[in-house]
Design an enzyme around this catalytic site. Structure first.
Site, short mmCIF file in Angstrom:
data_model
loop_
_atom_site.label_atom_id
_atom_site.label_comp_id
_atom_site.label_asym_id
_atom_site.label_seq_id
_atom_site.Cartn_x
_atom_site.Cartn_y
_atom_site.Cartn_z
N GLU A 115 -5.00 -2.73 -16.55
CA GLU A 115 -5.47 -1.43 -17.02
C GLU A 115 -4.42 -0.70 -17.86
O GLU A 115 -4.66 0.37 -18.38
CB GLU A 115 -5.85 -0.52 -15.82
CG GLU A 115 -7.10 -0.96 -15.08
CD GLU A 115 -6.85 -1.95 -13.95
OE1 GLU A 115 -5.81 -2.64 -14.01
OE2 GLU A 115 -7.69 -2.04 -13.04
N LYS A 129 1.42 0.78 8.07
CA LYS A 129 1.92 2.05 8.58
C LYS A 129 2.09 1.88 10.07
O LYS A 129 1.13 1.64 10.80
CB LYS A 129 0.93 3.17 8.26
CG LYS A 129 1.64 4.44 7.88
CD LYS A 129 0.68 5.46 7.38
CE LYS A 129 1.47 6.64 6.85
NZ LYS A 129 0.61 7.78 6.60
N TRP A 141 6.03 4.14 6.92
CA TRP A 141 5.68 3.00 6.05
C TRP A 141 6.60 1.81 6.30
O TRP A 141 7.79 1.98 6.52
CB TRP A 141 5.85 3.38 4.59
CG TRP A 141 4.93 4.45 4.08
CD1 TRP A 141 5.24 5.76 3.91
CD2 TRP A 141 3.58 4.30 3.67
NE1 TRP A 141 4.16 6.44 3.41
CE2 TRP A 141 3.12 5.57 3.26
CE3 TRP A 141 2.70 3.22 3.62
CZ2 TRP A 141 1.83 5.79 2.79
CZ3 TRP A 141 1.42 3.43 3.14
CH2 TRP A 141 1.00 4.70 2.74
N THR A 184 -10.38 -7.56 -14.81
CA THR A 184 -9.35 -7.64 -13.78
C THR A 184 -9.73 -8.70 -12.75
O THR A 184 -10.90 -9.05 -12.62
CB THR A 184 -9.14 -6.29 -13.06
OG1 THR A 184 -10.40 -5.89 -12.55
CG2 THR A 184 -8.62 -5.24 -13.98
P1 AMP Z 1 -2.91 -7.18 -12.72
O1 AMP Z 1 -3.82 -6.15 -13.26
O2 AMP Z 1 -3.64 -8.40 -12.26
O3 AMP Z 1 -1.81 -7.47 -13.66
O4 AMP Z 1 -2.27 -6.62 -11.41
C1 AMP Z 1 -1.55 -5.43 -11.42
C2 AMP Z 1 -0.94 -5.23 -10.09
O5 AMP Z 1 0.01 -6.27 -9.82
C3 AMP Z 1 -0.14 -3.96 -9.98
O6 AMP Z 1 -0.95 -2.86 -9.70
C4 AMP Z 1 0.80 -4.29 -8.84
O7 AMP Z 1 0.15 -4.12 -7.60
C5 AMP Z 1 1.07 -5.75 -9.06
N1 AMP Z 1 2.34 -5.92 -9.78
C6 AMP Z 1 2.52 -6.13 -11.10
N2 AMP Z 1 3.82 -6.25 -11.39
C7 AMP Z 1 4.49 -6.12 -10.22
C8 AMP Z 1 5.87 -6.13 -9.84
N3 AMP Z 1 6.85 -6.34 -10.72
N4 AMP Z 1 6.17 -5.92 -8.55
C9 AMP Z 1 5.21 -5.71 -7.63
N5 AMP Z 1 3.89 -5.70 -7.92
C10 AMP Z 1 3.54 -5.89 -9.19
#
Ligand code: AMP
Length: 547
Positions: free
Chosen positions: A331, A444, A449, A186
């Protein structure tokens, strides 16, 4: 009593064998690092993947040994996807956008034995190779006569020489479907990166699910362009779903600028494309001035970060392209939800439909989700209650690689483990999930929120704003108040007062940011996401107006 049906393990090699037999003449087109266009078929892919399998076998790699890549989206990378995983080894796709120190750390942590890299990344390899003693073989993904000379990388071979010497006779082995197939670290915005270790079973199930009509709706009539990198969660599983459905595959290689992507879409009759908002921003930016149109593109999956409403509108209204807003995580292999309307929504006025389309969407079968409060109690699906989003399912991480059994999962009353996503969301009565914030990055104010995503989306809707990041700043009375850092479009002008006035009527008065900070750039992480922690560091010492 057990069922009496055949029991066959779900293996990645079966996707390739299926593609070879049933749509062997299906096309795979790649823009290469050299700039030219390469074409071949699924049959060719199957043949060369078997050569890859023989090559790793010959090298003496053991079952589950790791083979790493530093590579763009292209046919050679795809052959490694199948040849390495299919033979029982683990493909480790390394993100070349990370810092060399992090890359060296990741290679050693994963215990990689072979590194296959596009020649674009030679400087990176030169920077890390001495720190990666575990790598037995460095392979440049190029023709034998294009092998760079005097690189200083010991024993460097070209991919074509490496696999060209191998027979294409190979029988894919059968083994436990829960065997590890690939891994991805990640982005690592905090601490050391952590790896998700996918299995054959999780990858094949995810490939089935991703192809469903209310997900990516992939078929043998599609021409699919994964702009999302193969080094970021397996390009959202598209290399696997493509083999399963027989769609044409189009790989952009290193050329991700608007012009190159547009030309590829048009030249290859692309009907479906997948990527993060930043890439589509560049594409739309290229198309608008010249009045360019798409001839065949009809839908695009946009995810990885929130898709701004202005982008959904631009694709739909100006170009007739349906935007499928998606949410997922490394994940989660990565797909969790996708936003497609239900039948009952089709008669709604456009602005009502738009409110739904902006959500991250409905869970795919295989992903169970819920939102919980601070005590872990499940919150109602009313579209208003915010809570921590938890997920479980067969393609969702149970444990990070080499985490010594430490489980990140949260147990429910029945003892079932849920993965905490770190996202904060609402879920409405129709099951549409909407991310409102991240738990590490929420604002917050006075106990209520404020969605930083909403605040950013409004700013991004202003014609002078190129990028916006909303963060909470400490406030003695309200605990936190939002401020928005913005980057102006080149040549565009807007004042602090004008931008704040732009918020009027678009959000509750108390949610309007207290201040606008004009910045040159917003720090972006390796996978294109805003690094708010770094932005916060940059703004250290900043005080809200009036304090
Ligand atoms: P990654 O593991 O780098 O793909 O990041 C995952 C994270 O990206 C998620 O937990 C979200 O916080 C964010 N994320 C992925 N898709 C979206 C989306 N369509 N809208 C908002 N946040 C997103």
């Amino acid at each position: 009593m057990l069922g009496l049906m055949q029991s066959q393990p779900l293996l990645i090699s079966t996707l390739l064998e299926f593609a070879d037999r049933h749509h062997g003449d299906g096309e795979i087109v790649s823009r290469r690092v050299e700039g030219d266009i390469h074409r071949y078929t699924y049959k060719d892919l199957a043949t060369r993947s078997r050569q890859v399998a023989n090559a790793v076998e010959k090298l003496g790699l053991q079952f589950s040994d790791r083979v790493a890549t530093l590579a763009w989206n292209g046919y050679r990378h795809l052959e490694l996807y199948y040849g390495v995983s299919g033979s029982g080894r683990v493909l480790h796709t390394v993100n070349p956008r990370l810092h060399p120190d992090q890359i060296a750390w990741i290679i050693n942590h994963a215990d990689d034995q072979v590194m296959c890299f596009d020649t674009t990344f030679l400087p990176l390899v030169q920077a890390v190779h001495a720190r990666c003693p575990g790598i037995k073989l460095w392979v440049a993904l190029c023709d034998a006569d294009k092998l760079p000379a005097d690189t200083g990388v010991p024993g460097l071979v070209s991919y074509e020489a490496w696999i060209g010497a191998q027979s294409s006779d190979y029988h894919w082995p059968e083994f436990d479907e829960n065997t590890a197939s690939s891994m991805c670290y990640t982005s690592g915005t905090t601490g050391n990166p952590k790896a998700a270790l996918y299995s054959h079973r999780s990858s094949v199930l995810h490939a089935y699910a991703a192809s469903l009509p209310d997900v990516m709706c992939l078929s043998a009539r599609d021409s699919v362009l994964p702009v999302v990198p193969m080094f970021h969660v397996n390009a959202w599983g598209l290399p696997y779903s493509a083999a399963l459905t027989g769609c044409k595959l189009v790989f952009p290689g290193p050329a991700l600028d608007g012009k190159s992507v547009y030309e590829l879409i048009e030249a290859e009759g692309v009907t479906f494309a997948a990527g993060v908002p930043t890439v589509w921003q560049m594409l739309l930016g290229h198309m608008k001035p010249g009045g360019l149109r798409f001839s065949k593109l009809n839908r695009t999956v946009i995810g990885g970060s929130a898709c701004p409403p202005a982008m959904i509108n631009a694709f739909q209204d100006a170009y007739g392209v349906e935007v499928l807003h998606a949410w997922g995580m490394t994940e989660m292999s990565p797909l969790g939800t996708l936003c497609t309307l239900k039948n009952k929504h089709l008669g709604l006025p456009k602005d009502e439909q738009m409110k739904i389309r902006m959500k991250q969407g409905r869970a795919i079968f295989g992903v169970d989700m819920k939102i919980v409060d601070g005590d872990g109690e499940e919150l109602p699906w009313d579209g208003r209650a915010y809570g921590d989003l938890l997920v479980k399912g067969p393609w969702i991480l149970g444990e990070y690689y080499r985490s010594e059994g430490a489980s990140p999962l949260i147990k429910d009353k029945q003892g079932r483990g849920w993965f905490p996503t770190g996202d904060v969301a609402t879920i409405d009565a129709d099951g549409f999930m909407q991310i409102t914030d991240r738990s590490k990055d929420v604002i917050k104010s006075g106990g209520e929120w404020i969605s930083s995503i909403d605040i950013e989306n409004i700013a991004m809707g202003h014609p002078a704003i190129a990028m916006a990041a909303c963060i909470g700043m400490p406030h003695p009375k309200w605990d936190e108040r939002p401020v928005v850092a913005v980057v102006k479009k080149p040549g565009a002008e807007v004042t602090r007062e004008e931008l704040l006035a732009f918020y009027e009527g678009k959000t509750a008065k108390w949610q309007i940011p207290d201040d606008v900070i004009f910045v040159e750039a917003i720090p972006i992480g390796a996978t294109g996401k805003m690094l708010k922690t770094r932005l916060r560091d940059q703004l250290k010492g900043y005080k809200l107006p009036g304090l």
